[in-house]
Design an enzyme around this catalytic site. Structure first.
Site, PDB file in Angstrom:
ATOM      1  N   ARG A   1      11.557  -1.240  -6.229  1.00 23.04           N
ATOM      2  CA  ARG A   1      10.351  -1.219  -6.092  1.00 23.04           C
ATOM      3  C   ARG A   1      10.020  -0.599  -4.742  1.00 23.04           C
ATOM      4  NH1 ARG A   1       7.084  -3.685  -1.690  1.00 23.04           N
ATOM      5  NH2 ARG A   1       5.403  -4.891  -2.419  1.00 23.04           N
TER       6      ARG A   1
ATOM      7  N   ASP B   1       7.845   0.476  -1.509  1.00 27.88           N
ATOM      8  CA  ASP B   1       6.853  -0.133  -0.704  1.00 27.88           C
ATOM      9  C   ASP B   1       5.735   0.857  -0.262  1.00 27.88           C
ATOM     10  OD1 ASP B   1       5.897  -2.558   0.486  1.00 27.88           O
ATOM     11  OD2 ASP B   1       6.286  -1.318   2.291  1.00 27.88           O
TER      12      ASP B   1
ATOM     13  N   LEU C   1       2.746   8.401   2.710  1.00 24.59           N
ATOM     14  CA  LEU C   1       3.942   9.099   3.383  1.00 24.59           C
ATOM     15  C   LEU C   1       3.713  10.420   4.275  1.00 24.59           C
ATOM     16  CD1 LEU C   1       6.583   8.963   0.514  1.00 24.59           C
ATOM     17  CD2 LEU C   1       5.767   7.241   2.235  1.00 24.59           C
TER      18      LEU C   1
ATOM     19  N   GLU D   1       0.551  12.792   6.158  1.00 29.35           N
ATOM     20  CA  GLU D   1      -0.775  12.760   7.027  1.00 29.35           C
ATOM     21  C   GLU D   1      -1.112  14.168   7.156  1.00 29.35           C
ATOM     22  OE1 GLU D   1       2.232   9.872   7.695  1.00 29.35           O
ATOM     23  OE2 GLU D   1       2.086  11.883   8.752  1.00 29.35           O
TER      24      GLU D   1
ATOM     25  N   GLU E   1       4.269   0.418  -5.629  1.00 24.28           N
ATOM     26  CA  GLU E   1       3.268  -0.476  -4.948  1.00 24.28           C
ATOM     27  C   GLU E   1       2.214   0.448  -4.355  1.00 24.28           C
ATOM     28  OE1 GLU E   1       2.536  -3.569  -1.347  1.00 24.28           O
ATOM     29  OE2 GLU E   1       3.372  -1.603  -1.002  1.00 24.28           O
TER      30      GLU E   1
ATOM     31  N   HIS F   1       4.348 -12.361  -2.652  1.00 28.02           N
ATOM     32  CA  HIS F   1       4.847 -12.841  -1.131  1.00 28.02           C
ATOM     33  C   HIS F   1       3.825 -12.463  -0.196  1.00 28.02           C
ATOM     34  CE1 HIS F   1       5.969  -8.619  -1.638  1.00 28.02           C
ATOM     35  NE2 HIS F   1       5.896  -8.099  -0.245  1.00 28.02           N
TER      36      HIS F   1
END
Length: 561
Positions: A200, A202, A207, A209, A244, A309
């Protein structure tokens, strides 16, 4: 472990925190030794894929999402050998394991960042994003609005600003540097060689710019993950990548690529609209967003969930919808965090058992792979006064004994206190008590997962068709796959409803109610009539009429002696 094609589309995921699951060495923290002892419970629950929250070396300023060594298990959780044994024992029980991987940023304690900040000539300097000014990338949103005022933080050692999309102790990696990209490939390879069935990933939108953009969902980000997918499939066929990406539907769908990027992505747009639909007692928030998130490539799947979570995120809803959610589900300001609500599922809905069953019915019926959060199968409570998101990360409740059976240490030594709120006290909300009670939520979820397992391909792979009808409080749809059809009927209202459903294409079919294995009256020419109680719902398999017999009728002439 074998990985048959599309195995993930038929799965049911269970998200667990190693820290919060079971303490095997009696230090107040969960660990891999303890988690191994509870694998039979997970298998018997009816899930088949475990999603582990970060277990890597970390200073734990962000509960493990601030990694200081990608290649080591946090010593509190055990050793690499303990991890290997956990994987082996899980696979022996036909449980797959997907691990969280934080790719966007590291902890400021990571040796990479310490080397980078100490020496401007270090090769590691270019592993992070630096600037002499905090005016670059202006207009890029701040995600943690309650704690961070800017995406730039001044570093007094480096004498420059460094870029971070999350906490200021989590510097972002510089993915324009090919050395960083190669290092992330090595991390993935390291853990997949140890048996991980997938990752998974995150915070995937952030990632890269670029000036003049939102610094989210950039083409370079998609190119990186296509490269990662190709490398994984070449070396580890059958393993998966789960994104995600908390974004609007069109932006999330892009992470599937042309079946060459992510295998799965979490359906963040759907989750809050399930709660909006329940509170407003109308189906259109669900039907509208499902249609926006479909279609997707044939080999891809949504991960759908009710809670996890993190806070119940409200970033991808309108301002009006966010205000409505706060009013309905977070009446106290302390229940709110950033742009979300920090509550577990049961307290979120006032522990309404019928509503909890309805929500799980939706979770197990709508297109995608269901993801359960540890403890929600018990109706566990929360503690919003613990700060940050810790209130939904308290120890798993195994028994009415001290520390909810999670650990044998003195209570003050626990990593977080157990739930003692009288409405959700661990003495009554625990596995031992609920296993013994056939009417408990835990036993109900075991039973409903057993039913769903028989129809896993219909729900995990099948198409969906919403059926028209006159009652806005009813959500009715068909799930179809390879000749099998399941009719799903939900009453989203607090009141009983009556409705007529036109089903001319299923004339002479017999609805078989799946949870009770009960045959309902055959469908005829007239509309089919339903009455549903408060928050009541049904699954029906629509059984076609049996073909007429083609054998000759028995002769009335007695046989010759």
């Amino acid at each position: 472990m074998d990985h048959p094609p599309l195995w993930y589309k038929d799965a049911v995921f269970y998200e667990l925190s190693i820290k919060g699951f079971y303490d095997g060495n009696h230090d107040g923290y969960g660990d891999f030794v303890g988690a191994i002892q509870k694998l039979d419970y997970l298998r018997d629950l009816g899930v088949d894929t475990l999603w582990l929250l970060p277990f890597y070396q970390s200073p734990w300023r962000d509960d493990g999402y601030d990694i200081s060594d990608y290649y080591q298990v946090h010593p509190t959780y055990g050793s690499l050998e303990d991890f290997d044994r956990f994987i082996q024992e899980a696979h022996r029980r036909d449980l797959r394991v997907v691990a969280d991987l934080v790719m966007n940023h590291v902890s400021q304690d990571h040796p990479w960042f310490q080397e980078a900040r100490a020496d401007p000539q270090s090769p590691k300097r270019n592993w992070f994003v630096w600037s002499d000014t905090d005016q670059k990338y202006r207009g890029v949103r701040v995600i943690f609005v309650d704690t961070e005022r800017s995406n730039w933080t001044w570093d007094p050692v480096a004498k420059q600003y460094f870029w971070h999309r999350f906490y200021s102790h989590q510097p972002d990696l510089n993915y324009d540097n090919p050395e960083v990209r190669e290092e992330m490939f090595r991390v993935v390879q390291f853990w997949m060689k140890r048996g991980i069935d997938g990752f998974r990933c995150d915070a995937v939108p952030y990632l890269f710019e670029r000036e003049g953009t939102s610094c989210e969902n950039l083409p370079e980000t998609h190119a990186f993950f296509k490269d990662l997918r190709a490398r994984v499939e070449a070396e580890f066929p059958g393993r998966i990548l789960l994104a995600e990406a908390n974004q609007w539907p069109a932006d999330v769908k892009a992470y599937f690529g042309n079946e060459d990027e992510f295998h799965m992505a979490f359906n963040f747009p759907l989750m809050p609209r399930i709660f909006i639909a329940i509170a407003r007692e109308v189906h259109h928030p669900i039907t509208d967003i499902v249609m926006q998130t479909l279609p997707i490539p044939a080999t891809c799947a949504w991960g759908i969930f009710l809670r996890n979570h993190d806070e119940l995120t409200l970033e991808m809803v309108t301002n009006e919808e966010r205000d409505f959610m706060y009013h309905e589900y977070a009446k106290l300001p302390v229940m709110r965090l950033n742009l979300g609500i920090r509550r577990r599922l049961a307290p979120l809905v006032d522990d309404d058992r019928r509503l909890l069953e309805l929500l799980h019915g939706l979770l197990f019926s709508l297109p995608g792979v269901p993801v359960l959060y540890y403890g929600d199968e018990l109706g566990m409570g929360d503690n919003v006064f613990l700060g940050d998101r810790n209130g939904v990360r308290t120890p798993m409740q195994w028994s009415p004994d001290r520390n909810a059976g999670f650990s044998r240490v003195d209570p003050e030594m626990l990593y977080l206190p157990v739930i003692t709120n009288p409405n959700f006290h661990y003495e009554s909300r625990n596995v031992e008590a609920e296993v013994r009670l056939s009417s408990s939520l835990l036993r109900w979820i075991q039973r409903i997962l057993a039913v769903r397992r028989r129809y896993a391909r219909v729900f995990g792979r099948g198409e969906i068709e919403f059926l028209p009808h006159a009652n806005p409080s009813a959500l009715i749809f068909l799930r179809r796959y390879e000749g099998q059809t399941v009719l799903c009927v939900f009453n989203l209202s607090r009141r009983s409803v009556a409705l007529e459903l036109s089903l001319p294409q299923f004339k002479e079919y017999t609805p078989l109610e799946l949870r009770g294995n009960t045959r309902f009256p055959r469908i005829g020419e007239l509309p089919y009539f339903f009455t549903l109680g408060e928050h009541e719902w049904f699954w029906f398999e629509l059984l076609p009429p049996e073909p007429a017999s083609t054998s000759p009728p028995p002769s009335s002439v007695p046989p010759s002696p």
